[in-house]
Design an enzyme around this catalytic site. Sequence first.
Site, short mmCIF file in Angstrom:
data_model
loop_
_atom_site.label_atom_id
_atom_site.label_comp_id
_atom_site.label_asym_id
_atom_site.label_seq_id
_atom_site.Cartn_x
_atom_site.Cartn_y
_atom_site.Cartn_z
CE LYS A 121 50.23 31.25 30.01
NZ LYS A 121 49.97 29.80 29.92
CE1 TYR A 164 27.92 50.78 47.76
CE2 TYR A 164 29.68 49.46 46.81
CZ TYR A 164 28.87 50.58 46.78
OH TYR A 164 29.02 51.49 45.77
#
Length: 376
Positions: free
Chosen positions: A31, A255
């Site tokens: 999956k 940042y």
Amino acid sequence: MTEATVDLGAIAHNTRVFAATTNAEVMAVVKADGFGHGALATARAALTAGATWLGVATCEEALQLRAAGVDAPLLSWLHAHDAGLREAIAAQVDLSVSSLEHLHAVLADGLVPTLHLKADTGLHRNGAVAEDWPALVRRAAELERQGRVRVRGVWSHLIHGEDSTAPGLSAQVARFRDALAVATGAGLRPSVRHLANSVAALGAPETHYDLVRPGIGLYGIEPDVNRTYGLRPAMTLRARLVLVKQVPAGSGVSYEHDYRTSCPSTLGLVPLGFADGVPRSAGPRAQVWCRGRRFPVAGRIAMDQFVVDFGEFSPRPGDEVLVFGPGGQGEPTVTEWAEWAGTIPHEIFTGIGARVPRRHVGLPVPATSTEELRSG
Ligand SMILES: *Cc1c(COP(=O)(O)O)cnc(C)c1O
């Protein structure tokens, strides 16, 4: 080059470890694009190495495998009762059924769906609770007698994915046994009874029945906190430095300048970010591997890129950086990244973004035979 290299030899090896640990059949759970490793390549590697079944969550995933020519028995277990299921039934995808609504939704004129009825043995996710189970199996048996469905499986899913000795396992097995007895009492004769995930497949033989369903272990993550089984991690996430520069001591990096260099430093820029699945939350603790040693990630991981502090070392643009790999050289593993990010390897694997090409290597593999694994 930026890529996730997937060693299919490792997946084949891990499949053999599961096959050697049980007399039951092995369903390779592929999956979510094979936990991010590529469903088709993973499925093929597992099938060559002894898996006989494939498991997926959705019919779309099942149909993609069928479209690629995979004809192995295939179970899909998560679909809305109003989903278009006819195509999956026509493609001989076995469907899981957890309720009377599901059962009626899979009825298809002119086609006979093959079903696995799912009991809820305690996880309380999918599956029918004990109160609803008798009505479900009675109705399924009635439909089977009418030739409108075929009930091949009865199954459930365990609460614990990390501890084969978890208290409560025996209670789940007992509930499963009860569910099987009720199904048999209703006239069903399921030939594929299944319960075990990776950890139970390796450590709890009383859960094996006819088939085990390993997922994470196939990809080489040891599932059991109690012991290891020699599984081999299949994925390596790598990139090349796109820029290298010198900065003075005390330079803020990325940042908000959460990070400052402690001495004059060489910084290297890695073209992978959280959009590619490198977890932003791992930033303050994360390390990468380059030129034979580990270096810290400097400052915040951005959407497309992050910076590495090489200190006094002098990497060159184009140098390879391993974000994670099997760990054999000393490089970080996905398990370490998961710890740094406060998550599990499954989430990191399935978060690797679409921008990162998967390259499959390592098959055909000279087989360690199942016999050798048994005796070793
Ligand atoms: C994902 C999944 C598995 C595989 O579980 P692992 O712990 O990864 O081995 C097995 N069965 C079902 C129903 C699943 O959803």
